[in-house]
Design a protein around this motif. Structure first.
Motif, PDB file in Angstrom:
ATOM      1  N   THR A   1      51.931  87.562  56.615  1.00 19.32           N
ATOM      2  CA  THR A   1      52.592  86.344  56.127  1.00 19.32           C
ATOM      3  C   THR A   1      52.471  86.240  54.614  1.00 19.32           C
ATOM      4  OG1 THR A   1      52.119  85.180  58.206  1.00 19.32           O
ATOM      5  CG2 THR A   1      52.648  83.822  56.277  1.00 19.32           C
TER       6      THR A   1
ATOM      7  N   GLU B   1      47.945  86.878  59.150  1.00 22.07           N
ATOM      8  CA  GLU B   1      47.808  86.147  57.891  1.00 22.07           C
ATOM      9  C   GLU B   1      48.159  87.051  56.711  1.00 22.07           C
ATOM     10  OE1 GLU B   1      44.050  84.254  57.414  1.00 22.07           O
ATOM     11  OE2 GLU B   1      44.437  82.734  58.939  1.00 22.07           O
TER      12      GLU B   1
ATOM     13  N   VAL C   1      51.088  78.950  51.429  1.00 18.91           N
ATOM     14  CA  VAL C   1      51.843  79.063  52.685  1.00 18.91           C
ATOM     15  C   VAL C   1      50.915  79.462  53.823  1.00 18.91           C
ATOM     16  CG1 VAL C   1      53.606  80.396  53.909  1.00 18.91           C
ATOM     17  CG2 VAL C   1      54.069  79.548  51.605  1.00 18.91           C
TER      18      VAL C   1
ATOM     19  N   MET D   1      59.291  78.111  57.625  1.00 17.39           N
ATOM     20  CA  MET D   1      58.644  77.772  56.362  1.00 17.39           C
ATOM     21  C   MET D   1      58.795  78.901  55.344  1.00 17.39           C
ATOM     22  SD  MET D   1      54.809  76.318  55.561  1.00 17.39           S
ATOM     23  CE  MET D   1      53.986  77.517  56.605  1.00 17.39           C
TER      24      MET D   1
ATOM     25  N   LEU E   1      58.302  77.896  63.529  1.00 12.86           N
ATOM     26  CA  LEU E   1      57.923  77.079  62.378  1.00 12.86           C
ATOM     27  C   LEU E   1      57.434  77.943  61.217  1.00 12.86           C
ATOM     28  CD1 LEU E   1      56.106  74.133  64.198  1.00 12.86           C
ATOM     29  CD2 LEU E   1      58.307  74.037  63.010  1.00 12.86           C
ATOM     30  N   LEU E   2      56.676  78.990  61.543  1.00 13.36           N
ATOM     31  CA  LEU E   2      56.173  79.891  60.506  1.00 13.36           C
ATOM     32  C   LEU E   2      57.332  80.583  59.795  1.00 13.36           C
ATOM     33  CD1 LEU E   2      53.793  81.288  59.089  1.00 13.36           C
ATOM     34  CD2 LEU E   2      53.838  83.010  60.911  1.00 13.36           C
TER      35      LEU E   2
ATOM     36  N   ALA F   1      55.261  77.795  67.273  1.00 13.22           N
ATOM     37  CA  ALA F   1      54.516  78.125  66.058  1.00 13.22           C
ATOM     38  C   ALA F   1      55.199  79.266  65.297  1.00 13.22           C
ATOM     39  CB  ALA F   1      53.082  78.511  66.410  1.00 13.22           C
ATOM     40  N   THR F   2      55.715  80.238  66.044  1.00 16.42           N
ATOM     41  CA  THR F   2      56.407  81.368  65.417  1.00 16.42           C
ATOM     42  C   THR F   2      57.650  80.898  64.686  1.00 16.42           C
ATOM     43  OG1 THR F   2      55.615  82.859  67.159  1.00 16.42           O
ATOM     44  CG2 THR F   2      57.471  83.610  65.847  1.00 16.42           C
TER      45      THR F   2
ATOM     46  N   ALA G   1      49.969  77.018  57.065  1.00 23.12           N
ATOM     47  CA  ALA G   1      50.317  77.459  58.412  1.00 23.12           C
ATOM     48  C   ALA G   1      49.088  77.639  59.295  1.00 23.12           C
ATOM     49  CB  ALA G   1      51.106  78.768  58.340  1.00 23.12           C
ATOM     50  N   PHE G   2      48.109  78.377  58.801  1.00 24.35           N
ATOM     51  CA  PHE G   2      47.041  78.818  59.695  1.00 24.35           C
ATOM     52  C   PHE G   2      45.844  77.882  59.756  1.00 24.35           C
ATOM     53  CE2 PHE G   2      49.591  82.584  59.029  1.00 24.35           C
ATOM     54  CZ  PHE G   2      49.727  83.034  60.334  1.00 24.35           C
TER      55      PHE G   2
ATOM     56  N   LEU H   1      46.597  76.229  62.820  1.00 22.65           N
ATOM     57  CA  LEU H   1      46.754  77.062  64.014  1.00 22.65           C
ATOM     58  C   LEU H   1      45.444  77.680  64.489  1.00 22.65           C
ATOM     59  CD1 LEU H   1      50.059  79.023  63.192  1.00 22.65           C
ATOM     60  CD2 LEU H   1      49.739  77.282  64.957  1.00 22.65           C
TER      61      LEU H   1
END
Length: 203
Positions: free
Chosen positions: A90, A87, A185, A160, A156-157, A153-154, A189-190, A193
């Motif tokens: 990111t 996190e 963001v 974005m 998509l992250l 997920a990776t 995302a998280f 997740l």
């Protein structure tokens, strides 16, 4: 007068002009003549600073890559549970993208047609893999939902975050929306997740 002109035109200002033209025309579509006209100096003056446009490309993408890799060495990127680290990385990646927008934009657009571009692509893949490894570690820790495919997920992250270069434009003096972009963001995302609902970010 000539000396004063040369002294006021620095490699940094030349690089800034080159990155703008590379992003506008594409690296392959940019000639030294284009750079000369945009900078308002002769081609010989450009060669006084660099060996050619590929050196300018190397300096530009190195600036973006160095800023991204530095995130991984910051305390927030090295310590704590994997979920908190990914996190943090990111959030900081978005902040670096905003701060170095022209340079990161250029990095994301290189195609691999030259030695410098291939080097940049490989370095970028290495960075992406480091982030992907953090996501995998977070999943193994049980901090990410088991029903979400980590590879998806990776992607998509990254999708974005990287898409910001296509629409984000800094506002003079910044603003609340700009200040909140990185956190938004991370939450988008998280929150979807993480195991359980929500939870303190960066904890």
């Amino acid at each position: 007068m000539t000396t004063a002109r040369r002294d006021t035109y620095t490699p940094e200002t030349l690089l800034s002009v080159a990155v703008r033209i590379f992003n506008e025309r594409g690296y392959d579509g940019t000639s030294m003549e284009h750079l000369s006209q945009a900078a308002g100096i002769s081609k010989s003056s450009i060669y006084h600073h660099v060996s050619g446009k590929e050196e300018l490309l190397r300096r530009a993408v190195s600036r973006a890559l160095d800023a991204l890799y530095a995130i991984l060495e910051e305390p927030g990127g090295r310590r704590g549970r994997a979920i908190a680290r990914v996190e943090y990385v990111t959030r900081r990646t978005v902040e670096v993208l905003m701060a170095e927008l022209p340079y990161v934009t250029l990095l994301l657009r290189v195609r691999g047609n030259t030695k410098t571009e291939r080097w940049a692509l490989e370095r970028r893949r290495e960075f992406d893999q480091r982030v992907s490894d953090l996501l995998k570690a977070a999943a193994e820790d049980g901090d990410l939902r088991a029903d979400v495919d980590i590879r998806l997920a990776t992607r998509l992250l990254f999708g974005m975050v990287n898409s910001l270069v296509e629409w984000y434009r800094p506002q003079p003096g910044g603003g609340p929306e700009e200040d909140q972009l990185a956190e938004t963001v991370v939450r988008l995302a998280f929150d979807g997740l993480r195991t359980g609902a929500g939870g303190p970010h960066g904890a």
